[in-house]
Design a protein around this motif. Structure first.
Motif, PDB file in Angstrom:
ATOM      1  N   GLY A  37       0.548  -1.097  -0.028  1.00  0.00           N
ATOM      2  CA  GLY A  37       0.037   0.077   0.005  1.00  0.00           C
ATOM      3  C   GLY A  37       0.748   1.408   0.141  1.00  0.00           C
ATOM      4  N   ALA A  38       2.066   1.018  -0.267  1.00  0.00           N
ATOM      5  CA  ALA A  38       2.965   2.320  -0.221  1.00  0.00           C
ATOM      6  C   ALA A  38       4.369   1.936  -0.945  1.00  0.00           C
ATOM      7  N   PRO A  39       4.903   3.068  -1.318  1.00  0.00           N
ATOM      8  CA  PRO A  39       6.291   2.532  -2.100  1.00  0.00           C
ATOM      9  C   PRO A  39       7.484   2.168  -1.010  1.00  0.00           C
ATOM     10  N   PRO A  40       8.286   1.207  -1.306  1.00  0.00           N
ATOM     11  CA  PRO A  40       9.428   0.817  -0.626  1.00  0.00           C
ATOM     12  C   PRO A  40      10.368   1.878  -0.256  1.00  0.00           C
ATOM     13  N   THR A  41      11.104   1.820   0.638  1.00  0.00           N
ATOM     14  CA  THR A  41      12.373   2.801   0.981  1.00  0.00           C
ATOM     15  C   THR A  41      13.421   2.426   0.169  1.00  0.00           C
ATOM     16  N   ARG A  42      14.745   3.089   0.192  1.00  0.00           N
ATOM     17  CA  ARG A  42      15.958   2.477  -0.558  1.00  0.00           C
ATOM     18  C   ARG A  42      16.480   1.450   0.157  1.00  0.00           C
ATOM     19  N   GLN A  43      16.475   1.408   1.484  1.00  0.00           N
ATOM     20  CA  GLN A  43      16.845   0.354   2.253  1.00  0.00           C
ATOM     21  C   GLN A  43      16.194  -0.869   1.748  1.00  0.00           C
ATOM     22  N   GLU A  44      14.849  -0.999   1.704  1.00  0.00           N
ATOM     23  CA  GLU A  44      13.894  -2.118   1.276  1.00  0.00           C
ATOM     24  C   GLU A  44      14.325  -2.644   0.178  1.00  0.00           C
ATOM     25  N   ILE A  45      14.743  -1.645  -0.780  1.00  0.00           N
ATOM     26  CA  ILE A  45      15.055  -2.072  -2.149  1.00  0.00           C
ATOM     27  C   ILE A  45      16.307  -2.514  -2.184  1.00  0.00           C
ATOM     28  N   ALA A  46      17.170  -2.163  -1.564  1.00  0.00           N
ATOM     29  CA  ALA A  46      18.502  -2.561  -1.398  1.00  0.00           C
ATOM     30  C   ALA A  46      18.599  -3.826  -0.814  1.00  0.00           C
ATOM     31  N   ARG A  47      17.842  -4.332   0.355  1.00  0.00           N
ATOM     32  CA  ARG A  47      17.671  -5.537   0.888  1.00  0.00           C
ATOM     33  C   ARG A  47      17.164  -6.884   0.032  1.00  0.00           C
ATOM     34  N   PHE A  49      17.285  -6.797  -3.295  1.00  0.00           N
ATOM     35  CA  PHE A  49      18.192  -7.114  -4.553  1.00  0.00           C
ATOM     36  C   PHE A  49      19.736  -7.204  -3.915  1.00  0.00           C
ATOM     37  N   GLY A  50      19.835  -7.336  -2.620  1.00  0.00           N
ATOM     38  CA  GLY A  50      21.223  -7.680  -2.097  1.00  0.00           C
ATOM     39  C   GLY A  50      22.120  -6.514  -2.504  1.00  0.00           C
ATOM     40  N   PHE A  51      21.710  -5.409  -2.511  1.00  0.00           N
ATOM     41  CA  PHE A  51      22.635  -4.242  -2.652  1.00  0.00           C
ATOM     42  C   PHE A  51      23.485  -3.699  -1.317  1.00  0.00           C
ATOM     43  N   ARG A  52      24.563  -3.549  -1.597  1.00  0.00           N
ATOM     44  CA  ARG A  52      25.385  -3.446  -0.548  1.00  0.00           C
ATOM     45  C   ARG A  52      25.017  -2.231   0.297  1.00  0.00           C
ATOM     46  N   SER A  53      24.619  -1.215  -0.311  1.00  0.00           N
ATOM     47  CA  SER A  53      23.872   0.086   0.399  1.00  0.00           C
ATOM     48  C   SER A  53      22.862   0.689  -0.612  1.00  0.00           C
ATOM     49  N   PRO A  54      22.209   1.502   0.262  1.00  0.00           N
ATOM     50  CA  PRO A  54      21.050   2.123  -0.340  1.00  0.00           C
ATOM     51  C   PRO A  54      21.147   3.094  -1.511  1.00  0.00           C
ATOM     52  N   ASN A  55      22.414   3.144  -1.737  1.00  0.00           N
ATOM     53  CA  ASN A  55      23.075   4.204  -2.783  1.00  0.00           C
ATOM     54  C   ASN A  55      22.868   3.395  -4.161  1.00  0.00           C
ATOM     55  N   ALA A  56      23.081   2.069  -4.191  1.00  0.00           N
ATOM     56  CA  ALA A  56      22.636   1.271  -5.423  1.00  0.00           C
ATOM     57  C   ALA A  56      21.328   1.306  -5.924  1.00  0.00           C
ATOM     58  N   ALA A  57      20.482   1.248  -4.866  1.00  0.00           N
ATOM     59  CA  ALA A  57      19.032   1.384  -5.131  1.00  0.00           C
ATOM     60  C   ALA A  57      18.795   2.756  -5.555  1.00  0.00           C
ATOM     61  N   GLU A  58      19.212   3.991  -4.997  1.00  0.00           N
ATOM     62  CA  GLU A  58      19.053   5.189  -5.396  1.00  0.00           C
ATOM     63  C   GLU A  58      19.375   5.411  -7.081  1.00  0.00           C
ATOM     64  N   ALA A  59      20.524   4.891  -7.287  1.00  0.00           N
ATOM     65  CA  ALA A  59      21.157   4.695  -8.681  1.00  0.00           C
ATOM     66  C   ALA A  59      20.134   4.499  -9.658  1.00  0.00           C
ATOM     67  N   HIS A  60      19.503   3.208  -9.265  1.00  0.00           N
ATOM     68  CA  HIS A  60      18.447   2.449 -10.150  1.00  0.00           C
ATOM     69  C   HIS A  60      17.293   3.348 -10.314  1.00  0.00           C
ATOM     70  N   LEU A  61      16.865   4.108  -9.027  1.00  0.00           N
ATOM     71  CA  LEU A  61      15.812   4.902  -9.150  1.00  0.00           C
ATOM     72  C   LEU A  61      15.905   6.232 -10.047  1.00  0.00           C
ATOM     73  N   ARG A  62      17.071   6.854  -9.986  1.00  0.00           N
ATOM     74  CA  ARG A  62      17.432   7.773 -10.738  1.00  0.00           C
ATOM     75  C   ARG A  62      17.470   7.604 -12.227  1.00  0.00           C
ATOM     76  N   ALA A  63      17.854   6.363 -12.458  1.00  0.00           N
ATOM     77  CA  ALA A  63      17.975   5.822 -13.917  1.00  0.00           C
ATOM     78  C   ALA A  63      16.524   5.688 -14.498  1.00  0.00           C
ATOM     79  N   LEU A  64      15.679   5.259 -13.459  1.00  0.00           N
ATOM     80  CA  LEU A  64      14.394   5.028 -14.107  1.00  0.00           C
ATOM     81  C   LEU A  64      13.582   6.312 -14.372  1.00  0.00           C
TER      82      LEU A  64
END
Length: 218
Positions: A37-47, A49-64
């Motif tokens: 019922g709501a978007p995920p946080t960067r931490q939840e996206i990173a977890r 996909f197994g990203f090492r930090s939320p920064n990787a999730a942020e990079a994908h979001l910026r690309a999208l």
């Protein structure tokens, strides 16, 4: 016979210009929105996909965002809005705090604030937000301080998470049958279930249709 040198491998892209990983992230955002019922946080996206930090999730979001698939609201932990969905319907949901014994949930003295919320965040249209107190529903993903979105109704199906009134107390539990009576089931082994025998007072105030965390409005 000479052969042409092998070409360097290129990243495969969909017709809309997305890489396979970007497509996976976009699909994940859609699934998460439907389920929570709501978007995920960067931490939840990173977890997820197994990203090492939320920064990787942020990079994908910026690309999208650059490719027109979503919009990001800076300064908000859940400020992700997917494009191409139905136009937003903005709800004004009263936030209910502590409920006084024996009084209606939506009594004016219980309403702490009114929050705007996108109707698309929820499985069904809610009528109010209720502040969670305690950890009895932890394993269902409902934490102390969360805001559950509630659709007001006086009946519920077995297995649904409900807002129930037992005498003067209001609680959030999963509704289960217990012989001829009812069991309000906790989602944390540290908390007992509440058994309601036949004839004992039990009132269903509503069904939980979504969940928000307060920092989503930061």
């Amino acid at each position: 016979m000479p052969t042409s040198p092998p070409r360097s491998p290129r990243r495969i892209r969909d017709a809309d210009g997305l890489t396979p990983r970007q497509r996976e992230v976009l699909d994940f955002l859609r699934r998460w929105g439907r389920e929570h019922g709501a978007p995920p946080t960067r931490q939840e996206i990173a977890r997820a996909f197994g990203f090492r930090s939320p920064n990787a999730a942020e990079a994908h979001l910026r690309a999208l965002q650059r490719k027109g698939m979503l919009e990001l609201r800076d300064g908000s932990a859940r400020g992700i809005r997917l494009r191409g969905a139905e136009p937003a319907e903005l709800l004004q949901l009263p936030l209910v705090g502590r409920v006084a014994a024996g009084s209606p949930i939506l009594a004016q003295e219980h309403v702490e604030a009114v929050y705007p919320a996108d109707a698309r965040w929820f499985a069904r249209r809610p009528d109010y937000l209720l502040r969670v107190r305690g950890w009895s529903m932890r394993d269902a993903g409902i934490h102390d301080g969360d805001l559950v979105a509630v659709q007001a109704m006086c009946e519920a199906r077995v297995g649904q998470i409900v807002v129930a009134r037992l005498g003067d107390d209001v609680t959030i539990k999963r509704l289960q049958r217990d012989g001829a009576g009812w069991r309000l089931q906790a989602a944390n082994p540290d908390f007992p279930d509440l058994v309601v025998a036949p004839g004992e007072p039990l009132t269903i105030e509503g069904v939980v249709v979504g969940l928000l965390r307060p920092h989503g409005w930061d």
